[in-house]
Design an enzyme around this catalytic site. Structure first.
Site, mmCIF file in Angstrom:
data_model
loop_
_atom_site.group_PDB
_atom_site.id
_atom_site.type_symbol
_atom_site.label_atom_id
_atom_site.label_comp_id
_atom_site.label_asym_id
_atom_site.label_seq_id
_atom_site.Cartn_x
_atom_site.Cartn_y
_atom_site.Cartn_z
ATOM 1 N N ASP A 9 132.336 -33.241 33.507
ATOM 2 C CA ASP A 9 132.479 -34.472 32.748
ATOM 3 C C ASP A 9 131.058 -34.960 32.403
ATOM 4 O OD1 ASP A 9 133.642 -36.948 31.804
ATOM 5 O OD2 ASP A 9 132.838 -37.819 33.648
ATOM 6 N N ASP A 11 130.119 -38.702 30.920
ATOM 7 C CA ASP A 11 129.870 -40.117 31.253
ATOM 8 C C ASP A 11 130.304 -40.433 32.679
ATOM 9 O OD1 ASP A 11 129.091 -41.598 28.581
ATOM 10 O OD2 ASP A 11 130.577 -40.080 28.092
ATOM 11 N N ASN A 43 135.801 -37.073 27.147
ATOM 12 C CA ASN A 43 136.887 -37.753 26.445
ATOM 13 C C ASN A 43 136.354 -38.709 25.392
ATOM 14 O OD1 ASN A 43 139.099 -36.485 27.433
ATOM 15 N ND2 ASN A 43 139.846 -38.190 28.684
HETATM 16 MG MG LIG Z 1 133.522 -39.728 33.146
#
Ligand SMILES: [Mg+2]
Length: 259
Positions: A9, A11, A43
């Site tokens: 991921d 952020d 995302n």
């Molecule tokens: Mg994140």
């Protein structure tokens, strides 16, 4: 267990805003030293992979656009595959509209003739836009597609509302749920990850700060999941969650304990 691939991921795991998260550089080096193929999966629907690579570079990380998948790319390819001939109405930012028109999709400025309504984070979302979305979705045959479920995003100034908040506002007034919400942990996102890494799920790690997206994606895909506590999830969220990570580490710096 010798892992061969890692889904990372961005952020809350590697960066917060444009700042590197302490320990992230160390963790990325550790993963590279262990020889894992990596894929950053975000995302964030507003930035294309090259813009994301640039953002990572500003934070001090070298990443090639080919190592990055975003909810924007997943949404564009999903719609191009399944709704190529639809007229779209987009509640989202101009950069998302560009990503959709770039792959040949038709985006209308008025929602009244839309076949599919795409709902996403929109930092200029207001009452008029909500009215337009309500009108666009009035016919039950109109497909509603959310770009990603993230309710909040870790920003430099703290958490801010994400696509999930706008999707809730729209589905609330329309009175029905979206037909599909893309991004992590959706099936289309898992398929993209699978295609891009090309490794058996059991040989892969997923590292992220969100239980309902990062860890859920890994759990559904059959990958080993690692929650980092540098983003939106605290101990209270973890205790209440039905999604259980295989490992919990303070930050990406501690990834060695998993390897
Ligand atoms: Mg994140």
């Amino acid at each position: 267990m010798p892992y061969r691939g890692v889904v990372l991921d961005v952020d809350g795991t590697v960066v917060r805003g444009d700042e590197p998260i302490p320990g992230a550089a160390e963790g990325l080096d550790r993963l590279a030293d262990a020889g894992l193929d990596r894929l950053f999966v975000s995302n964030n629907p507003t930035k294309r992979p090259p813009a994301y690579a640039e953002r990572l570079r500003r934070a001090g990380f070298d990443a090639h656009p080919s190592e990055i998948v975003t909810a924007g790319t997943i949404t564009a390819s999903y719609l191009a595959e399944r709704h190529a001939d639809d007229t779209l109405f987009v509640v989202g930012e101009p950069s998302l509209v560009e990503q959709l028109t770039d792959v040949g999709l038709t985006v209308a400025t008025e929602g009244t003739d839309a076949d599919t309504v795409v709902v996403s984070i929109d930092r200029s979302f207001d009452y008029d836009r909500l009215c337009a979305a309500l009108r666009a979705c009035a016919d039950d045959d109109v497909t509603i597609v959310g770009t990603d479920p993230d309710m909040v995003i870790p920003a430099a100034e703290g958490n801010v509302p994400g696509s999930g908040a706008i999707i809730n506002a729209v589905s609330g007034v329309v009175g029905r749920d979206p037909d599909v919400v893309l991004g992590k942990p959706s099936k289309p996102a898992r398929r993209v990850v699978d295609e891009r890494l090309g490794l058996p799920a059991s040989d892969c790690l997923v590292v992220g700060d969100r239980l309902d997206t990062d860890i859920a994606l890994g759990e559904r895909a059959g990958m080993t999941t690692v929650l980092v506590k540098t983003g939106v999830t605290d101990d209270r969220d973890l205790a209440r969650s039905e999604v259980t990570p295989d490992h919990v580490v303070d930050s990406l710096a501690d990834i060695g304990a998993v390897l």
